[in-house]
Design a protein around this motif. Structure first.
Motif, PDB file in Angstrom:
ATOM      1  N   GLY A  71      -4.413   2.804  -6.972  1.00  0.00           N
ATOM      2  CA  GLY A  71      -4.200   2.016  -5.773  1.00  0.00           C
ATOM      3  C   GLY A  71      -3.524   2.710  -4.614  1.00  0.00           C
ATOM      4  O   GLY A  71      -3.263   2.083  -3.579  1.00  0.00           O
ATOM      5  N   HIS A  72      -3.225   3.999  -4.734  1.00  0.00           N
ATOM      6  CA  HIS A  72      -2.607   4.723  -3.633  1.00  0.00           C
ATOM      7  C   HIS A  72      -3.633   5.022  -2.539  1.00  0.00           C
ATOM      8  O   HIS A  72      -4.805   5.264  -2.823  1.00  0.00           O
ATOM      9  N   THR A  73      -3.161   5.014  -1.303  1.00  0.00           N
ATOM     10  CA  THR A  73      -3.949   5.532  -0.186  1.00  0.00           C
ATOM     11  C   THR A  73      -3.600   7.010  -0.059  1.00  0.00           C
ATOM     12  O   THR A  73      -2.510   7.362   0.397  1.00  0.00           O
ATOM     13  N   VAL A  74      -4.493   7.862  -0.508  1.00  0.00           N
ATOM     14  CA  VAL A  74      -4.219   9.297  -0.557  1.00  0.00           C
ATOM     15  C   VAL A  74      -4.760   9.984   0.696  1.00  0.00           C
ATOM     16  O   VAL A  74      -5.893   9.744   1.119  1.00  0.00           O
ATOM     17  N   VAL A  75      -3.934  10.843   1.274  1.00  0.00           N
ATOM     18  CA  VAL A  75      -4.365  11.749   2.333  1.00  0.00           C
ATOM     19  C   VAL A  75      -4.394  13.137   1.708  1.00  0.00           C
ATOM     20  O   VAL A  75      -3.375  13.623   1.200  1.00  0.00           O
ATOM     21  N   LEU A  76      -5.570  13.746   1.719  1.00  0.00           N
ATOM     22  CA  LEU A  76      -5.776  15.017   1.028  1.00  0.00           C
ATOM     23  C   LEU A  76      -5.492  16.176   1.976  1.00  0.00           C
ATOM     24  O   LEU A  76      -6.161  16.337   2.989  1.00  0.00           O
ATOM     25  N   GLY A  77      -4.497  16.974   1.627  1.00  0.00           N
ATOM     26  CA  GLY A  77      -4.149  18.153   2.421  1.00  0.00           C
ATOM     27  C   GLY A  77      -4.647  19.419   1.757  1.00  0.00           C
ATOM     28  O   GLY A  77      -4.558  19.575   0.530  1.00  0.00           O
ATOM     29  N   ALA A  78      -5.180  20.325   2.554  1.00  0.00           N
ATOM     30  CA  ALA A  78      -5.644  21.615   2.035  1.00  0.00           C
ATOM     31  C   ALA A  78      -5.710  22.611   3.186  1.00  0.00           C
ATOM     32  O   ALA A  78      -5.875  22.224   4.348  1.00  0.00           O
ATOM     33  N   ARG A  79      -5.587  23.882   2.857  1.00  0.00           N
ATOM     34  CA  ARG A  79      -5.626  24.936   3.878  1.00  0.00           C
ATOM     35  C   ARG A  79      -7.042  25.170   4.385  1.00  0.00           C
ATOM     36  O   ARG A  79      -7.269  25.316   5.584  1.00  0.00           O
ATOM     37  N   ASP A  80      -8.008  25.236   3.464  1.00  0.00           N
ATOM     38  CA  ASP A  80      -9.381  25.543   3.816  1.00  0.00           C
ATOM     39  C   ASP A  80     -10.096  24.275   4.304  1.00  0.00           C
ATOM     40  O   ASP A  80     -10.235  23.306   3.549  1.00  0.00           O
ATOM     41  N   VAL A  81     -10.549  24.286   5.535  1.00  0.00           N
ATOM     42  CA  VAL A  81     -11.151  23.088   6.129  1.00  0.00           C
ATOM     43  C   VAL A  81     -12.429  22.673   5.405  1.00  0.00           C
ATOM     44  O   VAL A  81     -12.621  21.489   5.088  1.00  0.00           O
ATOM     45  N   GLU A  82     -13.294  23.635   5.122  1.00  0.00           N
ATOM     46  CA  GLU A  82     -14.570  23.297   4.482  1.00  0.00           C
ATOM     47  C   GLU A  82     -14.350  22.720   3.086  1.00  0.00           C
ATOM     48  O   GLU A  82     -14.903  21.665   2.743  1.00  0.00           O
ATOM     49  N   ARG A  83     -13.540  23.392   2.292  1.00  0.00           N
ATOM     50  CA  ARG A  83     -13.300  22.906   0.921  1.00  0.00           C
ATOM     51  C   ARG A  83     -12.538  21.587   0.938  1.00  0.00           C
ATOM     52  O   ARG A  83     -12.805  20.692   0.132  1.00  0.00           O
ATOM     53  N   GLY A  84     -11.588  21.474   1.842  1.00  0.00           N
ATOM     54  CA  GLY A  84     -10.826  20.238   1.931  1.00  0.00           C
ATOM     55  C   GLY A  84     -11.690  19.060   2.338  1.00  0.00           C
ATOM     56  O   GLY A  84     -11.560  17.955   1.799  1.00  0.00           O
ATOM     57  N   THR A  85     -12.593  19.292   3.281  1.00  0.00           N
ATOM     58  CA  THR A  85     -13.490  18.231   3.733  1.00  0.00           C
ATOM     59  C   THR A  85     -14.410  17.773   2.609  1.00  0.00           C
ATOM     60  O   THR A  85     -14.605  16.570   2.400  1.00  0.00           O
ATOM     61  N   VAL A  86     -14.970  18.731   1.875  1.00  0.00           N
ATOM     62  CA  VAL A  86     -15.854  18.395   0.756  1.00  0.00           C
ATOM     63  C   VAL A  86     -15.097  17.598  -0.308  1.00  0.00           C
ATOM     64  O   VAL A  86     -15.596  16.589  -0.826  1.00  0.00           O
ATOM     65  N   ALA A  87     -13.890  18.042  -0.641  1.00  0.00           N
ATOM     66  CA  ALA A  87     -13.093  17.352  -1.661  1.00  0.00           C
ATOM     67  C   ALA A  87     -12.752  15.934  -1.228  1.00  0.00           C
ATOM     68  O   ALA A  87     -12.836  14.981  -2.017  1.00  0.00           O
ATOM     69  N   MET A 130       0.839  -1.190   0.000  1.00  0.00           N
ATOM     70  CA  MET A 130       0.000   0.000   0.000  1.00  0.00           C
ATOM     71  C   MET A 130       0.881   1.249   0.000  1.00  0.00           C
ATOM     72  O   MET A 130       1.733   1.422   0.868  1.00  0.00           O
ATOM     73  N   THR A 131       0.709   2.089  -1.000  1.00  0.00           N
ATOM     74  CA  THR A 131       1.464   3.341  -1.120  1.00  0.00           C
ATOM     75  C   THR A 131       0.663   4.473  -0.501  1.00  0.00           C
ATOM     76  O   THR A 131      -0.453   4.764  -0.931  1.00  0.00           O
ATOM     77  N   ILE A 132       1.239   5.119   0.511  1.00  0.00           N
ATOM     78  CA  ILE A 132       0.565   6.224   1.195  1.00  0.00           C
ATOM     79  C   ILE A 132       1.086   7.539   0.630  1.00  0.00           C
ATOM     80  O   ILE A 132       2.287   7.814   0.665  1.00  0.00           O
ATOM     81  N   THR A 133       0.177   8.343   0.106  1.00  0.00           N
ATOM     82  CA  THR A 133       0.534   9.580  -0.584  1.00  0.00           C
ATOM     83  C   THR A 133      -0.149  10.768   0.073  1.00  0.00           C
ATOM     84  O   THR A 133      -1.372  10.766   0.263  1.00  0.00           O
ATOM     85  N   PHE A 134       0.643  11.776   0.406  1.00  0.00           N
ATOM     86  CA  PHE A 134       0.094  13.018   0.971  1.00  0.00           C
ATOM     87  C   PHE A 134       0.266  14.120  -0.061  1.00  0.00           C
ATOM     88  O   PHE A 134       1.354  14.327  -0.595  1.00  0.00           O
ATOM     89  N   ILE A 135      -0.826  14.850  -0.344  1.00  0.00           N
ATOM     90  CA  ILE A 135      -0.817  15.894  -1.360  1.00  0.00           C
ATOM     91  C   ILE A 135      -1.277  17.210  -0.741  1.00  0.00           C
ATOM     92  O   ILE A 135      -2.359  17.276  -0.154  1.00  0.00           O
ATOM     93  N   THR A 136      -0.475  18.248  -0.875  1.00  0.00           N
ATOM     94  CA  THR A 136      -0.887  19.563  -0.396  1.00  0.00           C
ATOM     95  C   THR A 136      -1.689  20.284  -1.484  1.00  0.00           C
ATOM     96  O   THR A 136      -1.526  20.025  -2.679  1.00  0.00           O
ATOM     97  N   GLY A 137      -2.562  21.181  -1.064  1.00  0.00           N
ATOM     98  CA  GLY A 137      -3.360  21.946  -2.026  1.00  0.00           C
ATOM     99  C   GLY A 137      -4.200  21.063  -2.912  1.00  0.00           C
ATOM    100  O   GLY A 137      -4.376  21.346  -4.106  1.00  0.00           O
ATOM    101  N   ALA A 138      -4.788  20.012  -2.324  1.00  0.00           N
ATOM    102  CA  ALA A 138      -5.451  18.986  -3.139  1.00  0.00           C
ATOM    103  C   ALA A 138      -6.963  19.100  -3.163  1.00  0.00           C
ATOM    104  O   ALA A 138      -7.645  18.181  -3.611  1.00  0.00           O
TER     105      ALA A 138
END
Length: 228
Positions: free
Chosen positions: A25-41, A1-9
């Motif tokens: 097949g990556h396990t992506v962790v979505l990083g973003a500054r805006d909590v509301e937009r990041g949560t929705v994405a 399992m490849t764990i990938t962290f992306i900023t501004g995603a």
């Protein structure tokens, strides 16, 4: 399992990169500054969201601690967060703001995530840069890059590409490369670019998935390796 962290995603190239890597097949962790937009994405993609403001030391440290607690390591760090800044000559505050996100923010995030990357069997960092920072491209009248005046943005991307090559030398155990999306239709350019966001993520996805033994310290676009 490849764990990938992306900023501004939460949107645009970052969101599309996340979508494509999830499909691969990556396990992506979505990083973003805006909590509301990041949560929705993150909900749209079915992944975990972690708030991160790359201009804030405490926010970046908290994001790294969160990933350590939940995932335990990072295999691929994609430094995608960036801002365009003003057109035309910027004032001091304008150029500082762009450099703080596009260059210092990448350094800040990379330093915080290094311990997590060092736990990976094949650690990778992909920095999203631009040929807008290329001296050759911006002096070639046949290139679109030569017709835009954005000193803060172009300087930041030139610095980011050089920083990538220097980091690749400093950390030979990590594969560190820079990706140029190319002229892609995004909010940065009023959706004027001829490429789709999928085409614009080709280079990033290629670097994130190319596997052990690939070279470090490169600048890559969707056609392959390019000179800076």
């Amino acid at each position: 399992m490849t764990i990938t962290f992306i900023t501004g995603a939460n949107k645009s190239l970052g969101f599309e990169t996340a979508r494509r890597l999830i499909d691969l097949g990556h396990t992506v962790v979505l990083g973003a500054r805006d909590v509301e937009r990041g949560t929705v994405a993150a909900e749209k993609l079915g992944v975990r969201f972690v708030q991160i403001d790359v201009t804030d030391d405490e926010s970046v440290a908290a994001a790294a601690a969160d990933v350590e607690q939940h995932e335990g390591r990072v295999d691929v760090l994609i430094n995608n967060a960036g801002i365009a800044g003003p057109y035309g000559p910027p004032d001091v505050a304008g150029i500082q703001a762009v450099l703080d996100v596009n260059v210092v923010g990448v350094v800040r995030t990379t330093i915080a995530f290094l311990p997590l990357l060092q736990r990976s069997d094949d650690p990778v960092i992909v920095n999203v840069t631009s040929e807008m920072g290329s001296l050759a491209a911006t002096h070639d009248p046949d290139r679109a890059e030569s017709h835009v005046i954005m000193p803060a943005y172009t300087a930041s991307k030139a610095a980011l590409t050089m920083m990538t090559t220097q980091y690749a030398k400093a950390y030979p155990e990590i594969r560190i490369n820079a990706a140029d999306p190319g002229y892609t239709a995004t909010e940065f350019n009023g959706h004027s670019g001829p490429q789709t966001v999928t085409e614009g993520t080709d280079a990033v996805v290629a670097l994130a998935t190319e596997g052990p033994g690939s070279r470090s310290g490169r600048l890559v676009n969707r056609a392959g390796d390019i000179a800076f």
